[in-house]
Scaffold this motif. Structure first.
Motif, PDB file in Angstrom:
ATOM      1  N   THR A  52       0.599  -1.222   0.281  1.00 26.00           N
ATOM      2  CA  THR A  52      -0.016   0.130  -0.076  1.00 26.00           C
ATOM      3  C   THR A  52       0.851   1.260  -0.031  1.00 26.00           C
ATOM      4  OG1 THR A  52      -0.508  -0.112   2.400  1.00 26.00           O
ATOM      5  CG2 THR A  52      -1.740  -1.247   0.968  1.00 26.00           C
ATOM      6  N   SER A  53       2.198   1.299   0.702  1.00 25.47           N
ATOM      7  CA  SER A  53       3.128   2.568   0.705  1.00 25.47           C
ATOM      8  C   SER A  53       3.981   2.942  -0.446  1.00 25.47           C
ATOM      9  CB  SER A  53       3.664   2.264   1.714  1.00 25.47           C
ATOM     10  OG  SER A  53       3.364   2.169   3.230  1.00 25.47           O
ATOM     11  N   VAL A  54       3.583   1.645  -1.452  1.00 26.32           N
ATOM     12  CA  VAL A  54       4.058   1.766  -2.923  1.00 26.32           C
ATOM     13  C   VAL A  54       2.811   2.334  -4.036  1.00 26.32           C
ATOM     14  CG1 VAL A  54       4.780   0.899  -5.489  1.00 26.32           C
ATOM     15  CG2 VAL A  54       5.392   0.243  -2.746  1.00 26.32           C
ATOM     16  N   LEU A  55       1.792   1.516  -3.450  1.00 27.99           N
ATOM     17  CA  LEU A  55       0.694   2.407  -4.615  1.00 27.99           C
ATOM     18  C   LEU A  55       0.403   3.894  -3.838  1.00 27.99           C
ATOM     19  CD1 LEU A  55      -1.998  -0.695  -4.174  1.00 27.99           C
ATOM     20  CD2 LEU A  55      -0.953   0.135  -6.068  1.00 27.99           C
ATOM     21  N   LYS A  62      10.994   6.828   4.797  1.00 28.10           N
ATOM     22  CA  LYS A  62      10.222   7.737   5.451  1.00 28.10           C
ATOM     23  C   LYS A  62       9.548   7.212   6.352  1.00 28.10           C
ATOM     24  CE  LYS A  62      12.258  12.236   3.470  1.00 28.10           C
ATOM     25  NZ  LYS A  62      12.775  14.036   3.879  1.00 28.10           N
ATOM     26  N   VAL A  63       8.593   6.284   5.719  1.00 26.64           N
ATOM     27  CA  VAL A  63       7.871   6.076   6.414  1.00 26.64           C
ATOM     28  C   VAL A  63       7.976   5.218   7.634  1.00 26.64           C
ATOM     29  CG1 VAL A  63       5.888   3.723   5.804  1.00 26.64           C
ATOM     30  CG2 VAL A  63       6.468   5.311   4.169  1.00 26.64           C
ATOM     31  N   LEU A  64       6.656   5.149   8.352  1.00 24.15           N
ATOM     32  CA  LEU A  64       6.817   4.423   9.629  1.00 24.15           C
ATOM     33  C   LEU A  64       5.330   3.595   9.599  1.00 24.15           C
ATOM     34  CD1 LEU A  64       8.368   7.040  11.899  1.00 24.15           C
ATOM     35  CD2 LEU A  64       9.135   5.125  11.661  1.00 24.15           C
ATOM     36  N   HIS A  65       5.454   2.723  10.682  1.00 28.53           N
ATOM     37  CA  HIS A  65       4.090   1.539  10.710  1.00 28.53           C
ATOM     38  C   HIS A  65       3.961   2.829  12.372  1.00 28.53           C
ATOM     39  CE1 HIS A  65       0.822  -1.013  11.748  1.00 28.53           C
ATOM     40  NE2 HIS A  65       1.296  -1.340  12.540  1.00 28.53           N
ATOM     41  N   GLY A  66       2.434   3.164  12.270  1.00 33.75           N
ATOM     42  CA  GLY A  66       1.483   3.837  13.336  1.00 33.75           C
ATOM     43  C   GLY A  66       0.659   4.016  14.074  1.00 33.75           C
ATOM     44  N   GLY A  67       0.952   2.525  13.914  1.00 34.31           N
ATOM     45  CA  GLY A  67      -0.101   1.105  14.759  1.00 34.31           C
ATOM     46  C   GLY A  67      -1.561   0.708  13.914  1.00 34.31           C
ATOM     47  N   MET A  68      -2.294   0.099  14.534  1.00 37.27           N
ATOM     48  CA  MET A  68      -2.842  -1.111  14.400  1.00 37.27           C
ATOM     49  C   MET A  68      -4.153  -1.677  14.959  1.00 37.27           C
ATOM     50  SD  MET A  68      -2.622  -3.029  11.440  1.00 37.27           S
ATOM     51  CE  MET A  68      -4.164  -3.715  10.392  1.00 37.27           C
ATOM     52  N   GLU A  69      -4.940  -1.620  14.422  1.00 35.07           N
ATOM     53  CA  GLU A  69      -6.265  -1.882  15.189  1.00 35.07           C
ATOM     54  C   GLU A  69      -7.440  -2.949  14.425  1.00 35.07           C
ATOM     55  OE1 GLU A  69     -10.143   1.390  15.509  1.00 35.07           O
ATOM     56  OE2 GLU A  69      -8.344   1.927  16.197  1.00 35.07           O
ATOM     57  N   PHE A  99      -0.129  11.151   7.841  1.00 36.87           N
ATOM     58  CA  PHE A  99      -0.989  10.427   8.660  1.00 36.87           C
ATOM     59  C   PHE A  99      -2.104   9.819   7.765  1.00 36.87           C
ATOM     60  CE2 PHE A  99       1.069  12.614  11.205  1.00 36.87           C
ATOM     61  CZ  PHE A  99       1.193  11.843  13.201  1.00 36.87           C
ATOM     62  N   VAL A 100      -1.754   8.341   6.792  1.00 33.90           N
ATOM     63  CA  VAL A 100      -2.928   7.803   5.989  1.00 33.90           C
ATOM     64  C   VAL A 100      -3.681   6.474   7.316  1.00 33.90           C
ATOM     65  CG1 VAL A 100      -2.950   7.152   4.056  1.00 33.90           C
ATOM     66  CG2 VAL A 100      -0.728   8.114   4.845  1.00 33.90           C
ATOM     67  N   ILE A 101      -4.972   6.610   6.949  1.00 32.95           N
ATOM     68  CA  ILE A 101      -5.189   5.742   7.935  1.00 32.95           C
ATOM     69  C   ILE A 101      -5.552   4.914   6.478  1.00 32.95           C
ATOM     70  CG2 ILE A 101      -6.856   5.484   9.600  1.00 32.95           C
ATOM     71  CD1 ILE A 101      -4.751   7.192  10.535  1.00 32.95           C
ATOM     72  N   SER A 119      -4.851   0.925   9.873  1.00 35.47           N
ATOM     73  CA  SER A 119      -3.435   0.647  10.227  1.00 35.47           C
ATOM     74  C   SER A 119      -3.290   2.384   9.810  1.00 35.47           C
ATOM     75  CB  SER A 119      -2.771  -0.403   8.993  1.00 35.47           C
ATOM     76  OG  SER A 119      -2.969   0.416   7.608  1.00 35.47           O
ATOM     77  N   THR A 120      -1.919   3.043  10.403  1.00 38.06           N
ATOM     78  CA  THR A 120      -1.893   4.541  10.706  1.00 38.06           C
ATOM     79  C   THR A 120      -0.292   3.928   9.798  1.00 38.06           C
ATOM     80  OG1 THR A 120      -2.891   4.487  11.888  1.00 38.06           O
ATOM     81  CG2 THR A 120      -1.658   5.988  11.713  1.00 38.06           C
ATOM     82  N   THR A 121      -0.156   4.854   8.828  1.00 33.38           N
ATOM     83  CA  THR A 121       1.085   4.678   8.107  1.00 33.38           C
ATOM     84  C   THR A 121       1.361   5.983   8.518  1.00 33.38           C
ATOM     85  OG1 THR A 121       0.776   2.316   6.424  1.00 33.38           O
ATOM     86  CG2 THR A 121       2.498   4.273   6.050  1.00 33.38           C
TER      87      THR A 121
END
Length: 125
Positions: A52-55, A62-69, A99-101, A119-121
């Protein structure tokens, strides 16, 4: 933005592999008789195709995984065929970061939604 949907069959071997990978060695998982609560991670990595980051055209350096619920609505079972649909639910900028949800819905072969994940990227500027 809407992502392409895909379908993944929940197989005993993948359940076992995931259980071993995360160190949850309960017999029910090792024998593939029950599905671990976070098994959707396997579905995302094996069934989702392109990242999804590529899309989204994010700079992976510069991408971090910000969380998952997870919102558990039903139960995934061995043998289920899970169809996943996903959308970008929200995008915002805060503290020099984007921030991308991403919201994904997991529906079994009976048309029942069994899980919704978000997920939060984070992309640093």
């Amino acid at each position: 933005m809407k992502f392409d949907e895909y379908t993944f069959k929940v197989e005993a071997g993948k359940i076992k592999e995931f259980a071993i990978a995360i160190g949850d060695l309960k017999e029910e998982y090792l024998k593939g008789k029950n599905v671990l609560p976070t098994f959707s991670t396997v579905i995302e990595f094996w069934g989702g195709g392109i990242s999804t980051s590529v899309l989204l055209g994010l700079n992976m350096k510069k991408v971090l995984h910000g969380g998952m619920e997870y919102e558990y609505i039903g139960k995934m079972n061995p043998g289920d065929e899970i169809t996943v649909t996903g959308i970008v639910e929200d995008v915002y900028t805060k503290a020099a970061m984007n921030f991308v949800i991403i919201k994904k819905e997991y529906v079994n072969q009976h048309g029942e939604t069994v899980l919704i994940s978000r997920s939060t990227t984070i992309e640093r500027h």
